[in-house]
Design a protein around this motif. Structure first.
Motif, mmCIF file in Angstrom:
data_model
loop_
_atom_site.group_PDB
_atom_site.id
_atom_site.type_symbol
_atom_site.label_atom_id
_atom_site.label_comp_id
_atom_site.label_asym_id
_atom_site.label_seq_id
_atom_site.Cartn_x
_atom_site.Cartn_y
_atom_site.Cartn_z
ATOM 1 N N TRP A 67 -16.428 -37.402 18.720
ATOM 2 C CA TRP A 67 -17.627 -36.987 18.007
ATOM 3 C C TRP A 67 -17.685 -35.459 18.045
ATOM 4 O O TRP A 67 -17.560 -34.854 19.117
ATOM 5 N N PHE A 84 -25.220 -36.451 25.572
ATOM 6 C CA PHE A 84 -24.724 -37.474 24.650
ATOM 7 C C PHE A 84 -23.675 -38.358 25.327
ATOM 8 O O PHE A 84 -22.948 -37.909 26.204
ATOM 9 N N GLU A 85 -23.611 -39.591 24.885
ATOM 10 C CA GLU A 85 -22.548 -40.481 25.305
ATOM 11 C C GLU A 85 -22.221 -41.451 24.178
ATOM 12 O O GLU A 85 -22.987 -41.614 23.238
ATOM 13 N N LEU A 114 -18.154 -32.843 20.956
ATOM 14 C CA LEU A 114 -19.183 -33.413 21.832
ATOM 15 C C LEU A 114 -18.562 -34.270 22.934
ATOM 16 O O LEU A 114 -18.938 -34.178 24.095
ATOM 17 N N ASP A 145 -31.022 -30.606 19.108
ATOM 18 C CA ASP A 145 -30.014 -31.582 18.690
ATOM 19 C C ASP A 145 -29.905 -31.707 17.168
ATOM 20 O O ASP A 145 -28.979 -32.350 16.660
ATOM 21 N N LEU A 200 -22.736 -43.188 18.877
ATOM 22 C CA LEU A 200 -23.173 -42.052 19.699
ATOM 23 C C LEU A 200 -24.645 -42.235 20.062
ATOM 24 O O LEU A 200 -25.456 -42.546 19.180
ATOM 25 N N THR A 201 -24.988 -42.017 21.327
ATOM 26 C CA THR A 201 -26.377 -42.186 21.763
ATOM 27 C C THR A 201 -26.806 -41.029 22.658
ATOM 28 O O THR A 201 -25.976 -40.324 23.250
ATOM 29 N N LYS A 202 -28.118 -40.869 22.710
ATOM 30 C CA LYS A 202 -28.725 -39.930 23.647
ATOM 31 C C LYS A 202 -30.094 -40.493 24.001
ATOM 32 O O LYS A 202 -30.837 -40.900 23.099
ATOM 33 N N TYR A 257 -23.454 -34.520 12.518
ATOM 34 C CA TYR A 257 -22.534 -35.117 13.479
ATOM 35 C C TYR A 257 -21.426 -35.858 12.739
ATOM 36 O O TYR A 257 -21.684 -36.594 11.781
#
Lengths: 120, 115
Positions: free
Chosen positions: A35, A63-64, A47, A85, A76-78, A89
């Motif tokens: 990402w 982020f993960e 990222l 942010d 992708l999550t946060k 992306y």
């Protein structure tokens, strides 16, 4: 041939709420997945990356992403969005590709991008 | 800190002009790439180079050429600029095969307008 589909062209969230940006891929081999983020008028910044180690990958700025082979997804999550942010992306897949020189390089295929808007 | 620089952030050229976009990296990377970025299309690869004086076509090479005379420098050339080449151009570099993850490092981009 490899391909990437980002399922949402725009995502809008409120500050402090979770972020989910969705990505599905197809690849003939065991791919590497990335990402990247692009803030306005800036270049792309990495990222996070998945490289066949842990399926849950942690990146910068909280982020993960989780690699799910059975679903061919890399979302992708946060947990909590921040105003900073807000950006575009890109989900990216990389396969090894041989070329005439005899060595290989990682051909990157980019998704179409998801613009994240964060409201106060 | 890794760094990829591009010679111009904004460029305005006329149809038919020859245009040079320059890119320099200071990471001693073997691979260098040129992409164009258009809204809704993501990034598309124009050309890449895996060694000095070596180049290969990407997905959309028509209307473009490249030059790599030194390892750190990769130039994109529009032989005769046309309005459909108005776009954001991004340069990137990476290590050669043997680097497991092929992560690419990007420059800030050049926004080219052809009128």
């Amino acid at each position: 041939a490899q391909s990437v589909t980002q399922l949402d062209s725009h995502v809008s969230v409120s500050e402090g709420t979770p972020v989910l940006l969705r990505c599905n891929y197809s690849s003939s081999y065991s791919p590497s997945l990335f990402w990247y983020v692009q803030h306005p008028n800036k270049g792309l910044q990495l990222l996070l990356k998945y490289t066949s180690a842990a399926t849950l990958v942690k990146g910068i700025n909280g982020f993960e992403a989780e690699f799910k082979k059975s679903e061919t997804s890399f979302h992708l999550t946060k947990p909590s969005a921040h105003m900073s942010d807000a950006a575009e992306y890109f989900c990216v897949v990389s396969d090894r590709t041989a070329h005439a020189g005899g060595t290989s390089y990682g051909k990157l295929t980019f998704g179409q991008g998801t613009i994240l808007t964060v409201h106060p | 800190d890794v760094k990829v620089t591009q010679s111009s952030r904004y460029l305005v050229k006329r149809t038919g002009e020859k245009v040079f976009l320059e890119c320099v990296q200071d990471m001693d990377h073997e691979n260098m790439f040129w992409y164009r970025q258009d809204p809704g299309l993501g990034l598309r690869l124009i050309y890449f180079s895996y060694d000095v004086k070596m180049k290969e076509k990407g997905d959309i090479p028509e209307g473009y050429s490249v030059s790599r005379e030194k390892k750190e420098r990769f130039s994109l050339i529009l032989e005769s600029a046309s309005t459909n080449q108005t776009s954001m151009y991004l340069c990137a570099s990476s290590l050669l095969a043997g680097a497991l993850y092929y992560e690419q490092y990007f420059g800030p981009g050049t926004r080219l307008t052809v009128t």
